[in-house]
Write an enzyme that holds these catalytic residues in place. Structure first.
Site, mmCIF file in Angstrom:
data_model
loop_
_atom_site.group_PDB
_atom_site.id
_atom_site.type_symbol
_atom_site.label_atom_id
_atom_site.label_comp_id
_atom_site.label_asym_id
_atom_site.label_seq_id
_atom_site.Cartn_x
_atom_site.Cartn_y
_atom_site.Cartn_z
ATOM 1 N N GLY A 1 0.756 -1.233 0.000
ATOM 2 C CA GLY A 1 0.000 0.000 0.000
ATOM 3 C C GLY A 1 0.791 1.289 0.000
ATOM 4 O O GLY A 1 0.317 2.313 0.494
ATOM 5 N N ASN B 1 1.418 3.052 -2.619
ATOM 6 C CA ASN B 1 0.659 3.966 -3.494
ATOM 7 C C ASN B 1 -0.546 4.521 -2.764
ATOM 8 O O ASN B 1 -0.874 5.708 -2.891
ATOM 9 C CB ASN B 1 0.236 3.244 -4.774
ATOM 10 C CG ASN B 1 1.340 3.242 -5.827
ATOM 11 O OD1 ASN B 1 1.635 4.268 -6.421
ATOM 12 N ND2 ASN B 1 1.963 2.106 -6.022
ATOM 13 N N ILE C 1 -8.285 -9.479 -11.223
ATOM 14 C CA ILE C 1 -8.781 -8.882 -12.468
ATOM 15 C C ILE C 1 -10.255 -8.532 -12.258
ATOM 16 O O ILE C 1 -11.030 -9.333 -11.739
ATOM 17 C CB ILE C 1 -8.643 -9.890 -13.638
ATOM 18 C CG1 ILE C 1 -7.177 -10.318 -13.797
ATOM 19 C CG2 ILE C 1 -9.201 -9.316 -14.941
ATOM 20 C CD1 ILE C 1 -6.224 -9.195 -14.153
ATOM 21 N N LEU C 2 -10.640 -7.322 -12.608
ATOM 22 C CA LEU C 2 -12.038 -6.902 -12.407
ATOM 23 C C LEU C 2 -12.933 -7.554 -13.455
ATOM 24 O O LEU C 2 -12.571 -7.670 -14.630
ATOM 25 C CB LEU C 2 -12.148 -5.373 -12.515
ATOM 26 C CG LEU C 2 -11.301 -4.535 -11.550
ATOM 27 C CD1 LEU C 2 -11.701 -3.074 -11.679
ATOM 28 C CD2 LEU C 2 -11.447 -5.022 -10.123
ATOM 29 N N ASN D 1 -5.919 2.671 -12.761
ATOM 30 C CA ASN D 1 -4.925 1.675 -12.337
ATOM 31 C C ASN D 1 -3.526 2.230 -12.572
ATOM 32 O O ASN D 1 -3.299 2.980 -13.529
ATOM 33 C CB ASN D 1 -5.091 0.378 -13.138
ATOM 34 C CG ASN D 1 -4.095 -0.694 -12.708
ATOM 35 O OD1 ASN D 1 -3.935 -0.964 -11.534
ATOM 36 N ND2 ASN D 1 -3.409 -1.279 -13.677
ATOM 37 N N HIS E 1 0.348 0.945 -13.280
ATOM 38 C CA HIS E 1 1.104 -0.245 -13.685
ATOM 39 C C HIS E 1 2.589 0.136 -13.760
ATOM 40 O O HIS E 1 2.923 1.194 -14.319
ATOM 41 C CB HIS E 1 0.600 -0.748 -15.048
ATOM 42 C CG HIS E 1 1.300 -1.968 -15.510
ATOM 43 N ND1 HIS E 1 0.986 -3.235 -15.034
ATOM 44 C CD2 HIS E 1 2.322 -2.132 -16.385
ATOM 45 C CE1 HIS E 1 1.794 -4.122 -15.617
ATOM 46 N NE2 HIS E 1 2.617 -3.483 -16.422
ATOM 47 N N THR F 1 -10.220 -0.896 -18.490
ATOM 48 C CA THR F 1 -11.257 -1.440 -19.375
ATOM 49 C C THR F 1 -11.188 -2.963 -19.246
ATOM 50 O O THR F 1 -10.417 -3.485 -18.443
ATOM 51 C CB THR F 1 -10.976 -1.042 -20.842
ATOM 52 O OG1 THR F 1 -9.649 -1.478 -21.165
ATOM 53 C CG2 THR F 1 -11.081 0.462 -21.040
ATOM 54 N N ASP G 1 -4.615 -4.232 -18.394
ATOM 55 C CA ASP G 1 -3.601 -3.171 -18.620
ATOM 56 C C ASP G 1 -3.756 -2.535 -19.996
ATOM 57 O O ASP G 1 -2.768 -2.147 -20.634
ATOM 58 C CB ASP G 1 -2.183 -3.760 -18.500
ATOM 59 C CG ASP G 1 -1.904 -4.290 -17.110
ATOM 60 O OD1 ASP G 1 -1.116 -5.240 -16.995
ATOM 61 O OD2 ASP G 1 -2.510 -3.775 -16.151
ATOM 62 N N GLU H 1 6.108 6.132 -9.199
ATOM 63 C CA GLU H 1 4.668 5.818 -9.278
ATOM 64 C C GLU H 1 3.846 6.744 -8.388
ATOM 65 O O GLU H 1 2.756 7.195 -8.762
ATOM 66 C CB GLU H 1 4.423 4.377 -8.823
ATOM 67 C CG GLU H 1 4.888 3.326 -9.799
ATOM 68 C CD GLU H 1 4.613 1.932 -9.285
ATOM 69 O OE1 GLU H 1 3.517 1.709 -8.730
ATOM 70 O OE2 GLU H 1 5.483 1.069 -9.441
HETATM 71 C C1 GRF Z 1 3.084 -1.118 -7.575
HETATM 72 O O1 GRF Z 1 4.339 -1.310 -8.203
HETATM 73 C C2 GRF Z 1 2.010 -1.019 -8.629
HETATM 74 O O2 GRF Z 1 2.458 -0.426 -9.828
HETATM 75 C C3 GRF Z 1 1.693 -2.449 -8.887
HETATM 76 O O3 GRF Z 1 1.767 -3.085 -7.619
HETATM 77 C C4 GRF Z 1 2.653 -2.356 -6.791
HETATM 78 C C5 GRF Z 1 1.914 -1.989 -5.536
HETATM 79 O O4 GRF Z 1 2.788 -1.444 -4.621
HETATM 80 N N1 GRF Z 1 0.380 -2.576 -9.483
HETATM 81 P P1 GRF Z 1 2.167 -0.823 -3.268
HETATM 82 O O5 GRF Z 1 1.301 -1.897 -2.651
HETATM 83 O O6 GRF Z 1 1.360 0.381 -3.667
HETATM 84 O O7 GRF Z 1 3.369 -0.484 -2.451
#
Ligand code: GRF
Length: 210
Positions: free
Chosen positions: A14, A16, A94-95, A109, A111, A148, A152, A181
């Site tokens: 978490g 992000n 996957i949704l 999302n 990536h 979508t 990805d 990110e």
């Molecule tokens: C990130 O690298 C994101 O791009 C990918 O999974 C990772 C999640 O990292 N989808 P965190 O849980 O946000 O630290």
């Protein structure tokens, strides 16, 4: 315009999510993270939500083994919290179409590669960076996109590229990409909440000055 209500779906540590929490608390996002949901009971993302006094829930795949039933349960929680925007921040499921159609162009999302490269089935977590390393690529980066039904594959909102040092291993690439990110996701969510993203023919146009 009222502040949008955001739900963050996460399966892992978490960081992000934490970047979004910090940005919200610093007034950088015209939105409120109202709910965090994880498919993993022990995801540290849930602890981050608790520490930030944000409602959080674990929805167990054991309770809903069928992916469509799972997403219907998820959808009912999102509706109960009147969620306007869903952010996938390291969410490893996957949704299903039922969820994507209910939140058309309202699911974002992040990536950890420069899509469309190194994306799609099987490209998640360290697998992405292993593939980048094996390819000998000189740059990598991150992509924020609308979700979508393809994996990805949705309209790209923002990307940022970084040069790869020649002695880096996959884990070094992962760490360097993760660092960029965070601001990229915050910027994309902020643009969405300010209603500055327009989609025309699978391309995203950003209104106003960046
Ligand atoms: C990130 O690298 C994101 O791009 C990918 O999974 C990772 C999640 O990292 N989808 P965190 O849980 O946000 O630290």
């Amino acid at each position: 315009m009222r502040a949008l209500k955001i739900a963050v779906l996460a399966s892992g540590g978490g960081t992000n999510l934490q970047a979004l929490i910090d940005a919200q608390n610093a007034g950088k996002i015209n939105g409120t993270i109202a709910l965090v949901i994880s498919n993993r009971k022990n995801a540290y993302a849930l602890e981050r939500a608790r520490l930030a006094n944000i409602a959080c829930e674990h929805i167990s795949t054991k309770s809903y083994p069928d992916p469509i039933d799972y997403d219907k349960a998820l959808l009912s929680r999102l509706k109960a919290h009147q969620i306007d925007l869903i952010v996938l921040a390291g969410y490893l499921k996957i949704l299903s179409p039922v969820l994507i159609q209910a939140y058309q162009h309202k699911i974002i999302n992040i990536h950890p590669s420069l899509l469309p490269a190194f994306g799609g089935d099987g490209f998640y977590g360290i697998h992405v960076h292993n593939a980048v390393y094996q390819s000998g690529a000189k740059v990598s980066g991150a992509t924020v996109h609308f979700v979508t039904e393809g994996v990805d594959a949705g309209p790209i909102i923002l990307q940022k590229a970084i040069p790869l040092e020649q002695n880096w291993q996959a884990t070094d690439i992962q760490a360097a990409v993760l660092k960029i990110e965070h601001p990229l996701l915050v910027e994309a969510v902020s643009l969405f909440c300010d209603n500055r993203l327009e989609i025309k023919e699978n391309r995203v146009y950003i209104q106003g000055e960046l």
